[in-house]
Design a protein around this motif. Structure first.
Motif, short mmCIF file in Angstrom:
data_model
loop_
_atom_site.label_atom_id
_atom_site.label_comp_id
_atom_site.label_asym_id
_atom_site.label_seq_id
_atom_site.Cartn_x
_atom_site.Cartn_y
_atom_site.Cartn_z
N ILE A 267 -24.23 19.83 -5.48
CA ILE A 267 -23.22 20.05 -6.54
C ILE A 267 -22.58 21.43 -6.44
CG2 ILE A 267 -24.82 21.01 -8.31
CD1 ILE A 267 -22.20 18.36 -9.12
N GLY B 17 -19.29 18.71 -3.74
CA GLY B 17 -19.98 18.44 -5.00
C GLY B 17 -19.08 18.79 -6.19
N GLY C 197 -34.12 20.36 -8.17
CA GLY C 197 -34.70 19.55 -7.10
C GLY C 197 -34.34 20.13 -5.75
N LEU D 137 -24.85 14.70 -1.08
CA LEU D 137 -23.96 15.65 -0.40
C LEU D 137 -24.70 16.89 0.06
CD1 LEU D 137 -20.89 15.53 -2.84
CD2 LEU D 137 -21.52 13.93 -1.04
N PHE E 70 -14.34 13.17 8.45
CA PHE E 70 -13.82 14.21 9.33
C PHE E 70 -13.62 15.47 8.47
CE2 PHE E 70 -12.88 12.22 13.51
CZ PHE E 70 -13.52 11.02 13.25
N GLU F 64 -11.16 20.25 3.79
CA GLU F 64 -11.12 21.66 3.43
C GLU F 64 -10.43 21.84 2.09
OE1 GLU F 64 -12.36 23.51 6.24
OE2 GLU F 64 -12.60 21.55 7.15
#
Ligand code: NDP
Ligand code: GDP
Length: 343
Positions: A20, A25, A66, A89, A190, A193
């Motif tokens: 996150i 995230g 976690g 993620l 891929f 950004e």
């Protein structure tokens, strides 16, 4: 309420997101919140410096503790959240770091996926609406590419410990899907950004340096290989694709890409042009310390499956992405230095 899907009860659907505090995230949390989800975000460590920023910028996210290296912590976090959807993620995501910390990368970015799948299996969700799982796979799995453009069927040939860890993560998702009938999908994303990209990645390193050079705060940018080519998209577009994968009746793997590729040199040239500097080469120095033991020379993805099955389309193209990042970094660096933003 344990084990009963909120979606079935027509309540707010619940998502559990690892990573996150990372670029994706944050974008995914915003997107899911906009879709009416209750978003839980997992953070690691006892005093994570990024938590404050998440609390300030994404106050709707409920944080849980976690670590991808610790299965019991993943089970506890998931039991507490009772999610409908899990997005994994979290990773050591920087290729260069994966060469110097290969074991850590294998543990977090590879075995971490296995631990997440086990936690999902243990917590389960409702019998008729089990937890759906998303894995952040990567185009780095293609590495030394066997065909161009790369699709979901292109064989993998990873060129870094990061790529190898992602291949394990990808394969174990397929295996759990086939072995246990889990609704587990992987997005083979891929490069994507945006202004939230870490400064260690080449796009943000360049756009930030260009902003600082324009403002007179820095003299040069020191880079490695200028010849490699990447298929760069915008992170905000890509998180929508992640969500679309979990809305399908059947799980699967999907490439998300723009279908265009550009060299690092083109990136540099375009970023400098954004601030009116044409003699970009005068500001760029190459240093072998930024070269990698093995390089991925060319990536370009074919997202036909995502376009046709998910109806996914990237909206921000390469010029718009560079423009957005340079504009953001000009604002950021000018504000930090107490300078006006150049017109
Ligand atoms: P970032 O590097 O920005 O974020 C990585 C996240 O992983 C951070 O939130 C970090 O937390 C977390 N993390 C690291 N170690 C652990 C751990 N031991 N336990 C729990 N969480 C941990 O990556 P992105 O947002 O750019 O990427 C998201 C995912 O997508 C990653 O898996 C990445 O490999 C993958 N991917 C990204 C692409 C891209 O172009 N961005 C392309 C293809 C795949 P903390 O802040 O606490 O360190
Ligand atoms: P990657 O595709 O996940 O490895 O994303 P990066 O942004 O880290 O790197 C993209 C490409 O830029 C790679 O081919 C790197 O070798 C190249 N590159 C050249 N100079 C640099 C640099 O200074 N930093 C980074 N991160 N990459 C660089």
């Amino acid at each position: 309420m344990a084990g009963v899907s909120r979606r079935l009860l027509c309540l707010m659907p619940t998502a559990f997101v690892t990573g996150i505090t990372g670029q994706d995230g944050q974008h995914l949390a915003e997107f899911l919140h906009g879709q009416g989800y209750h978003v839980f975000g997992m953070v690691k460590g006892q005093n994570n410096p990024r938590v404050e920023r998440i609390q300030a910028e994404l106050p709707f996210v409920e944080l849980v503790s976690g670590d991808l290296a610790d299965l019991p912590s993943l089970v506890s976090a998931m039991e507490a959240c009772q999610p409908d959807e899990v997005y994994n993620l979290g990773a050591i995501s920087f290729v260069a770091l994966s060469f110097s910390q290969a074991e850590l990368t294998a543990n977090i970015s590879g075995l971490g996926v296995l631990r997440m799948l086990e936690a999902v299996r243990m917590v389960g969700g409702a019998k008729d609406n089990p937890i759906r799982f998303y894995q952040a796979s990567s185009s780095e799995m293609f590495g030394q590419v066997r065909e161009t453009p790369q699709t979901e069927l292109t064989p993998f040939h990873p060129r870094s410990p990061y790529g190898c860890a992602k291949v394990f993560g990808h394969d174990i998702v397929v295996n759990y899907r086939e072995s246990y009938g889990m609704h587990a999908s992987s997005g083979i994303l891929f490069n994507h950004e945006g202004p939230r990209r870490g400064i260690e990645f080449v796009t943000r390193k360049v756009t930030n340096a260009v902003a600082r050079i324009k403002l007179g705060l820095q003299d040069e940018v020191v880079l490695g290989n200028l010849d490699s080519k990447r298929d760069w998209g915008y992170a905000g577009d890509y998180v929508k694709g992640m969500w679309l994968m979990l809305q399908q009746d059947q799980p699967g793997d999907y490439v998300l890409a723009t279908g265009e590729t550009h060299s690092i040199e083109e990136l540099v040239q375009r970023a400098f042009a954004e601030v009116g500097i044409d003699n970009w080469a005068d500001y760029v120095r190459q240093d072998p310390k930024f070269l990698r033991p093995a390089e991925v020379d060319l990536l370009i993805g074919d997202a036909t499956k995502a376009r046709t099955k998910l109806g996914w389309e990237p909206e921000v193209d390469f010029p718009a992405l560079v423009k957005m990042m340079v504009a953001h970094d000009l604002q950021l660096e000018a504000a930090k230095a107490g300078l006006p933003v150049p017109g």
